[in-house]
Design an enzyme around this catalytic site. Structure first.
Site, PDB file in Angstrom:
ATOM      1  N   CYS A  81       0.795  -1.240   0.000  1.00  0.00           N
ATOM      2  CA  CYS A  81       0.000   0.000   0.000  1.00  0.00           C
ATOM      3  C   CYS A  81       0.825   1.286   0.000  1.00  0.00           C
ATOM      4  O   CYS A  81       0.813   2.049  -0.967  1.00  0.00           O
ATOM      5  CB  CYS A  81      -0.935  -0.001   1.206  1.00  0.00           C
ATOM      6  SG  CYS A  81      -2.091  -1.394   1.214  1.00  0.00           S
ATOM      7  N   LYS A 129      -9.217   6.588   1.445  1.00  0.00           N
ATOM      8  CA  LYS A 129      -7.876   6.097   1.770  1.00  0.00           C
ATOM      9  C   LYS A 129      -6.807   6.819   0.951  1.00  0.00           C
ATOM     10  O   LYS A 129      -6.837   6.805  -0.270  1.00  0.00           O
ATOM     11  CB  LYS A 129      -7.801   4.584   1.499  1.00  0.00           C
ATOM     12  CG  LYS A 129      -6.482   3.963   1.919  1.00  0.00           C
ATOM     13  CD  LYS A 129      -6.553   2.446   1.872  1.00  0.00           C
ATOM     14  CE  LYS A 129      -5.273   1.837   2.435  1.00  0.00           C
ATOM     15  NZ  LYS A 129      -5.359   0.376   2.546  1.00  0.00           N
TER      16      LYS A 129
END
Length: 537
Positions: A81, A129
Site C-alpha cells: 500500500c 484512503k
C-alpha cells in the site's frame, strides 16, 4: 444493512444518453479539464480484460472500456500500500522516495500532483484512503519488515479464509468505503456542479483488500475475504481457475518465505482455494459498483462529458496463486494493476499494450492541467498514448522506456526485490544480485509464471540485469535498506526498555513466537551483532 443504489440498476440511466441531465454551470477557459481519480486497494489488473474479465461482472469498468481506454500492461511500482501510493503521488520510483515499508512513505509536506493542480487554479478534494505519507500501519508491519534478515521463520498472518455475511439484499458490505463514496457523490452533485474552475477529485477505496481476521487474535493481519450473497452472484463460479502450485521443496526460496509467513504452506482443498478466489472477485464487484456511483453522479450532473475519469489500484491480490494471498510479490496477480481512462480527448475502445506504471499518474495529471512536467520524474505522461499519438511525440525527455520497474523492501519477503518488465520478459533480481537466484519468466509462453527460465537464457538475464542496473544500483539500495532496518529496529527496541520481550512476543507472529520466545530473541541478538557488507559502487 441493505440499501444503496448499486450494481446493474445504475447502468441503465448511464447508458440512456437521451435522458435529461442537470445543467452544470459553464466553465470559462481554464488551465485544463476536470479530473476524477478513483483508486482502490488490491484489485488484480488482469480482471479488466480477457480472459480475466470472464470471472466476474464489472459493468462500470466495462463502461469505461467502451468509452475510453484500458491499459493491458499497467504495473505497481511497489506491491504494497504505502510505498506504491508514495510512487503514485510523487511520480518517483520507490528507491527515490525511500518508502521502504508500509510505515515509511512521503513526508507530510511533500508536494504532490494535487498540490500543484491546486496551486494552478484547480479546486481539489480528497475522500477515503490516501496512505502515502509516513507513520501509518501497525507496529507488527514495520517490525516484520525490519527483521526480515533474521534467521527465523514465523507465521505473520492468519490463514486465509472466507466469510459470507447478510443476504441477497445486502449491498453495502464495506460500509466505510460506501460512506466515502457517498461523500464524493454528494460533493459532485452539490459542489462540483457549481464550480467555475476545473476540479480534481480523488476517492480512495479500501476494497477489495481482505478484512481483518479476529479469529486469529487482535494482532493478526487481514486474511478474511468477506462478501454477501448479493455480490457473490456476480461471480461466474465455473470460470474460476484453480492455480497450479509448485511443491514446497521446488519453490524459489523467497517465495517459500512469503508463503510460510502468510500462513499458506498448510493443506488447502480445491474448494477452499476456489472459494477464496470467488469471494475476492465478489469484493471486486462491490468495488466496481462504487466506481459506478461516481460515474453516475458525473453523468447526472452533465459533468461526465468534460471530466477525465481514471480508475486504478495500488497493487493486485494473489488470491492463492503461487500458494500465497495478499501482495508483496512480483507475480502478475500482485504487481499487475488496473488502469482505465475515459474523457475528453481520450480515444474510445482503446486497448493500450504499452508498459506503464503508477509513477505515470503524476505527469499525466500535470499534463491534463497544462502544468509543465518536471524533468526529474520517474514517470511519463499517459496523455500521448491516450490520444493515439506516435511514439516520438510522447515526451520532450524522449520516448517512453520499453520497460517498467517495480521494487519491494517490506514484510513477508526476506530480500529486497526488483522487477523489470519488458516486451515478453519479466526479470526479478534479489538483494545483491548473487546471493539469491534471479527469476526470469516468458509471459508470452508462460502467463501463469510457473517456469523460471533464468538458467536456460543466461544472455537474456545478463541483458536485462544490465538495464536494471542502469535504472537503479540495486545491490547498493539493498545494502542501504538492510542498514536502515537494523538501525530502526535498534531504536525501537531501546524505546521499549524492559517491555521489549513482552511487546515483541505479542505482535502478529505471537502464535509461533510464544512457543519458543528465547530462541527467537536469540536469533534477533545474533542478527544485531552481524556487520552489514556495505556496497559503495
Amino acid at each position: 444493512m441493505a440499501g444503496g443504489g448499486a450494481g446493474a440498476a445504475l447502468l441503465l440511466p448511464l447508458l440512456a444518453a437521451a435522458l435529461p441531465v442537470a445543467a452544470a454551470r459553464p466553465r470559462p477557459a481554464g488551465p485544463g479539464h476536470s479530473v476524477v481519480l478513483v483508486a482502490c486497494d488490491s484489485l488484480d489488473g488482469r480482471l479488466t480484460f480477457y480472459p480475466g474479465n470472464q470471472t466476474v461482472e464489472l459493468p462500470f469498468i466495462n463502461f469505461m472500456k467502451r468509452h475510453g481506454a484500458v491499459f493491458l500492461n499497467a504495473y505497481t511500482n511497489s506491491p504494497i500500500c504505502c510505498p506504491s501510493r508514495a510512487a503514485m503521488w510523487s511520480g518517483l520510483f520507490t528507491h527515490l522516495t525511500e518508502s521502504w515499508n508500509n510505515f515509511k512513505g512521503l513526508d507530510p509536506d511533500y508536494v504532490t500532483w494535487m498540490d500543484l493542480m491546486q496551486k494552478h487554479g484547480y479546486h481539489t478534494q480528497k475522500y477515503g484512503k490516501l496512505d502515502y505519507t509516513s507513520g501509518h500501519h501497525s507496529v507488527s508491519n514495520r517490525v516484520e519488515a525490519w527483521t526480515r534478515d533474521v534467521d527465523f521463520l514465523l507465521r505473520q498472518e492468519g490463514r486465509p479464509m472466507v466469510n459470507l455475511t447478510g443476504d441477497r439484499r445486502h449491498v453495502r458490505v464495506m460500509e466505510a468505503d460506501w460512506r466515502n463514496t457517498d461523500k464524493a457523490v454528494a460533493w459532485i452533485r452539490e459542489e462540483a456542479i457549481n464550480l467555475t474552475q476545473p476540479f480534481a477529485l480523488y476517492l480512495g477505496l479500501n476494497l477489495p483488500h481482505p478484512y481483518p481476521s479476529p479469529y486469529a487474535g487482535e494482532n493478526f493481519g487481514s486474511s478474511t475475504f468477506l462478501t454477501s450473497p448479493y455480490w457473490l452472484e456476480k461471480v461466474m463460479y465455473e470460470a474460476i481457475k484453480i492455480p497450479k502450485w509448485s511443491s514446497l521443496s521446488e519453490m524459489h526460496p523467497v517465495d517459500y518465505y512469503s508463503s510460510y509467513t502468510k500462513n499458506c504452506t498448510g493443506q488447502f482443498t480445491k474448494k477452499e482455494v476456489k472459494n477464496i478466489r470467488a469471494f475476492y472477485y465478489a469484493m471486486c464487484a462491490e468495488t466496481d459498483a462504487m466506481l459506478g456511483e461516481v460515474i453516475s453522479a458525473l453523468r447526472d450532473t452533465g459533468l461526465l462529458k468534460e471530466t477525465i475519469v481514471i480508475f486504478t489500484s495500488d497493487h493486485g491480490e494473489l488470491a492463492m496463486e503461487h500458494r500465497q494471498f495478499y501482495k508483496m510479490s512480483m507475480y502478475e496477480g500482485s504487481s499487475h494493476v488496473p488502469l482505465l481512462v475515459m474523457g475528453p480527448g481520450v480515444k474510445e475502445q482503446q486497448q493500450i499494450s504499452n508498459l506503464v506504471s503508477l509513477v505515470d499518474i503524476y505527469p499525466t495529471m500535470l499534463d491534463i492541467a497544462g502544468i509543465p512536467v518536471p524533468q526529474n520524474l520517474s514517470g511519463y505522461s499517459l496523455i500521448p498514448l491516450l490520444q493515439g499519438k506516435a511514439e516520438e511525440e510522447v515526451s520532450p525527455r524522449g520516448p517512453r522506456p520499453s520497460w517498467v520497474l517495480s521494487e519491494f523492501h517490506g514484510c513477508n519477503v526476506n530480500a529486497s526485490t526488483y522487477m523489470l518488465r519488458t516486451d515478453k520478459w519479466k526479470y526479478i533480481a534479489y538483494s545483491d544480485g548473487h546471493s539469491v537466484l534471479p527469476q526470469l519468466f516468458d509471459l508470452s509462453a508462460d502467463p501463469d509464471e510457473l517456469t523460471n527460465v533464468a538458467v536456460k537464457f543466461p544472455e537474456t538475464v545478463n541483458s536485462l540485469d544490465k538495464i536494471l542496473r542502469s535504472v537503479v544500483n540495486y545491490p547498493k539500495v539493498s545494502s542501504y535498506v538492510q542498514e536502515y532496518n537494523k538501525k530502526q529496529f535498534i531504536s525501537w527496541k531501546q524505546s521499549l526498555g524492559q517491555n521489549y520481550s513482552a511487546v515483541i512476543a505479542n505482535l502478529r507472529w505471537h502464535q509461533d513466537w510464544l512457543k519458543k520466545p528465547k530462541k527467537y530473541e536469540k536469533a534477533i541478538d545474533e542478527w544485531l551483532s552481524q556487520k552489514i557488507n556495505k556496497i559503495n559502487t
